[in-house]
Design a protein around this motif. Structure first.
Motif: not given
Lengths: 658, 205
Positions: A254, A265, B43, B46-47, B130, B138
């Motif tokens: 990330m 991020f 992941l 993080t989301y 993104w 995310a």
């Protein structure tokens, strides 16, 4: 086109890699490279290098390659440390400018953790775990070689950063926003993320490999509770790796995407959350410190029982305490950033879980002491490191408990007290353990002992140097000196302690020189190990000749109890009573260039992405795909070692009857 | 360590488990899946942390269209069923049936990926990439990593098809098919979590 070359020059060689000292190193590296090329060509060793080493899948040779890499990286990380100490002893001179100091403490930490300690541990795993469990190789020999080459090319990628493009400079933890593009535009952090992703994939594969090896490849009769303690520690470490490295890989990827592809991020804008990186990093990072120390708990358990001539005290408790540490280690990561301000409830939970780990660790310390109690102790170098480890690790652990006290941590945080604490456990636990294991298993790996007298000199220099270096750092922390500081006014009251600390670091440098001298001297003139069992050992690796033949065991042994080899010796048995008809054909993995080429392809991907040279990155990526495809379609990955060959090898070692 | 089974019991096991070496490979693949679970776990977390960080960009509710997502779900769940039938055919030693089911699985997977790409392109068309917000970063990396896994799986299945055509069902090809089916079912399970926690949850205002 003419403007392309200056562009290339300024990208690859910006002013930050044109300091006089780095230019000197460039010159030295080029000269050494030419010298090596000349030597290899003159002695016609290229074919030998390719056949015997670069394409090998033999765990014993992979162990040697890991070991060489680890010692080279110990040198590199050590030089970084000496540079840092020199700057801090002379804070008002500009021995290093601030920017270079940042780079050097970053590479020191990263190299010591990822490219020195980890491969050193894997060297020991590879060298002895299959032998200890009575196996012919690890579960997946090719994947083992891939792990090595991914690690090796990751390490090379990281290490070329200081001569090409500039080193990373955001600390070994690489927190955003320091690593964000807005604050850190050079290629340094790209190097960090890519090198660690590549090496981390290798490490994850090693974790899978050794977990399956210890679960599925054990000799008949070797139940879980009959495994040598080092095998237990390997199994637990592998499980830790399995659960710890994926979050790291995700966090690194990330960060890399933020830098290369403009995602958000961990940026400060567009809703990014830098603290998420910190959480993911330490979700890996805290188990990582146990990945670094649990294998050495295994080493110390083997060493202490061998050199006390006693069975390990409290074997089941040792197992349970290691498992307890494994589980607890996942519940402590927030203690690395109590100052984030997650609130009293969260901090109290993580403070308590951290202190809880001291209990199983304390249990282990007592068990080692009780193993020695009443034993016939031999003060070999391996045992000396074990003896030095106990007080050092206890003090380091106790200062860790101090850091776990949340309100106190607000004072200790990011000070030299913390620096002293983790060097206290990592050097006292990991490095002493690695060196103990090195002296203990060296005869098995190379067929000769390391000279004990020289080893003791190196040991005392390490031990004394360590305490002179780090005791003042505890005091400096209490006096308010923070980490990652390249200068301070002389009147702060820090200077004397820093000078003492630097003096200690020089002693440790001398210890490293003594260690290398010891290794080189012993390779040339060391006492040959003819019996295969120089220490009167207890576990199966000592039942084999030193160095061990390619196929390890001509006949797979049957295990009836703990300390299998010791019990065999008590009964007057050995593995050297082979009858010719016992020997059968053995299926061995075939050498392959794929792991090496895969690592090299990943290196090309990494280099291309670091500098955003996309065509190069794509070329590397194609190489990666070709390697994977080729290994998928390759069904000729093993060969049969004929019984006759094994018989003649065993006969020449005097291990065949009739 | 050999399996704690008698020789005649081992003979009754499926091909890929009866062979010691292949059986160790299957254990290894399970361990690999553990690491993949952790990748997706990271992941997802993080989301979970960033799912409201819209930063002036579109919200989940504005962005998600359930039609394509339902279609993707249908395709992927069906493909998980067809690979199951494939392994069933493999157990009965029917190479051609296995190849048929494998091919069908690939096609369903390709349908899934195509729909997903189409969906992502439609997001990009309204400027929801993104670069826009942490939420979209995310979202893209979570769903994108899953999609990349499916894409990789399709190519993997293609290589398996070629190996099956050349070698038929042996202990080794059987193990490869079996591990592929594990991988495929795993992606199916991950998708169910994505469907629930990302898409359905995103629609709850």
């Amino acid at each position: 086109m003419p403007s392309f070359l200056p562009y290339l020059y300024h990208t690859l060689f910006p002013p930050t890699v044109r300091y006089p000292d780095i230019l000197l190193i460039d010159f030295g590296l080029i000269m050494a490279g030419i010298g090596l090329l000349g030597f290899m060509t003159k002695t016609r060793r290229w074919g030998w290098l390719w056949r015997e080493w670069l394409t090998t899948v033999d765990h014993k040779k992979i162990a040697v390659m890991y070991l060489i890499a680890a010692i080279v990286m110990l040198f590199r990380g050590g030089i970084d440390a000496e540079m840092l100490r020199a700057q801090l002893a002379l804070p008002t001179t500009k021995f290093m400018p601030a920017a270079q100091y940042d780079e050097v403490f970053t590479t020191h930490g990263t190299i010591m953790i990822f490219f020195m300690a980890m491969p050193f541990i894997f060297a020991l795993f590879n060298a002895v775990v299959p032998l200890m469990i009575g196996a012919r190789d690890v579960a997946f020999p090719r994947i083992n070689a891939m792990s090595y080459w991914l690690f090796a090319f990751g390490a090379i990628l990281f290490n070329i950063s200081f001569v090409i493009g500039g080193s990373p400079n955001a600390g070994w933890t690489a927190y955003p926003p320091y690593t964000g593009l807005a604050f850190n535009p050079g290629p340094g952090e790209n190097y960090y993320f890519l090198a660690l992703i590549i090496a981390g994939m290798g490490t994850t594969m090693t974790g899978v490999n050794f977990l399956v090896t210890t679960v599925r490849m054990r000799a008949p009769g070797m139940t879980l509770m009959r495994m040598p303690m080092f095998v237990w520690s390997t199994m637990i470490t592998s499980a830790l790796i399995l659960f710890a490295f994926p979050p790291l890989t995700v966090a690194l990827a990330m960060s890399l995407f933020d830098r290369l592809f403009g995602s958000s991020f961990f940026t400060l804008t567009r809703g990014g959350m830098p603290m998420m990186y910190v959480n993911l990093f330490w979700l890996f990072g805290h188990p990582e410190v146990y990945i670094l120390v649990i294998p050495l708990f295994g080493v110390f358990s083997e060493v202490v029982s061998t050199f006390s001539k006693k069975q390990l005290f409290g074997y089941p408790v040792m197992v349970v305490s290691m498992l307890a540490i494994m589980f607890l280690s996942y519940g402590t990561w927030v203690h690395h950033f109590f100052t984030m301000g997650a609130g009293p409830a969260v901090n109290a939970f993580f403070g308590l879980s951290t202190m809880l780990i001291a209990i199983p660790t304390g249990v282990k310390i007592f068990n080692w002491i009780f193993t020695m109690w009443g034993g016939r102790i031999q003060l070999t170098v391996a045992m000396l490191y074990q003896l030095a480890f106990i007080p050092t690790f206890v003090i380091g652990g106790a200062s860790g408990v101090m850091l776990a006290v949340v309100p106190a941590d607000y004072q200790f945080h990011n000070s030299y007290f913390l620096i002293a604490h983790f060097h206290n456990v990592i050097i006292g636990g990991t490095l002493f353990g690695l060196l103990s294991g090195l002296y203990y298993w060296w005869p098995k790996m190379f067929g000769m002992k390391l000279n004990e007298r020289q080893g003791k000199v190196a040991f005392w220099l390490f031990f004394i140097g360590f305490w002179i270096t780090f005791t003042p750092q505890y005091l400096l922390g209490l006096k308010g000196m923070t980490r990652r500081l390249y200068t301070y006014p002389i009147g702060m009251g820090w200077h004397e302690l820093n000078v003492i600390s630097t003096f200690g670091a020089l002693i440790m440098g001398a210890a490293f020189v003594a260690l290398v001298y010891n290794i080189v001297w012993s390779l040339l003139y060391g006492e040959k190990d003819l019996t295969g069992d120089p220490w009167n050992g207890r576990t199966l690796e000592w039942a084999l000749p030193s160095p061990v033949p390619e196929y390890n065991f001509a006949r797979i042994p049957v295990v009836h109890e703990r300390d299998a080899w010791w019990a065999m010796k008590q009964r007057g048995q050995s593995l050297a009573d082979l009858k010719p008809e016992d020997v059968r054909d053995v299926e061995m993995p075939r050498n392959t260039p794929i792991p090496f080429l895969l690592g090299a392809s990943f290196f090309v991907v990494g280099f291309g992405m670091t500098f955003k040279f996309w065509p190069i990155a794509i070329m590397g990526f194609v190489g990666v795909i070709l390697c994977i495809l080729f290994s998928g379609f390759d069904y000729e990955d093993h060969h049969h070692l004929k019984a006759d060959v094994i018989r003649s090898t065993e006969a020449s070692l005097g291990r065949l009857q009739g | 360590m050999s399996l704690p089974l008698a020789e005649e019991q081992v003979q009754k096991l499926p091909l890929e488990f009866a062979d010691e070496k292949e059986s160790v490979n299957i254990t290894g693949f399970w361990m690999f899946l553990v690491t993949d679970v952790l990748v997706f776990g990271s992941l997802f977390s993080t989301y979970a942390v960033m799912r409201h960080s819209y930063a002036m960009g579109p919200t989940a509710d504005q962005l998600f269209k359930m039609g394509p997502v339902m279609l993707e779900t249908l395709l992927l769940l069906t493909s998980s069923f067809t690979i199951g039938l494939g392994v069933f055919a493999m157990r009965k030693g029917q190479t051609r049936a296995l190849m048929f089911w494998l091919l069908l699985t690939m096609l369903l997977g390709a349908g899934f990926v195509t729909t997903e790409i189409h969906d992502f392109v439609s997001f990009a068309a309204i400027g929801a990439t993104w670069h826009t917000s942490a939420f979209l970063s995310a979202f893209d990396i979570l769903v994108g990593t899953h999609g990349a896994h499916v894409t990789f799986g399709i190519f993997w299945a293609l290589t398996l098809l070629l190996q099956l055509r050349k070698r038929g069902i042996t202990a080794r090809t059987a193990r490869k098919i079996y591990t592929f089916s594990l991988y495929w079912h795993f992606l199916d399970i991950v998708w169910i979590f994505i469907f629930t926690f990302v898409y359905l949850n995103g629609k709850i205002v």
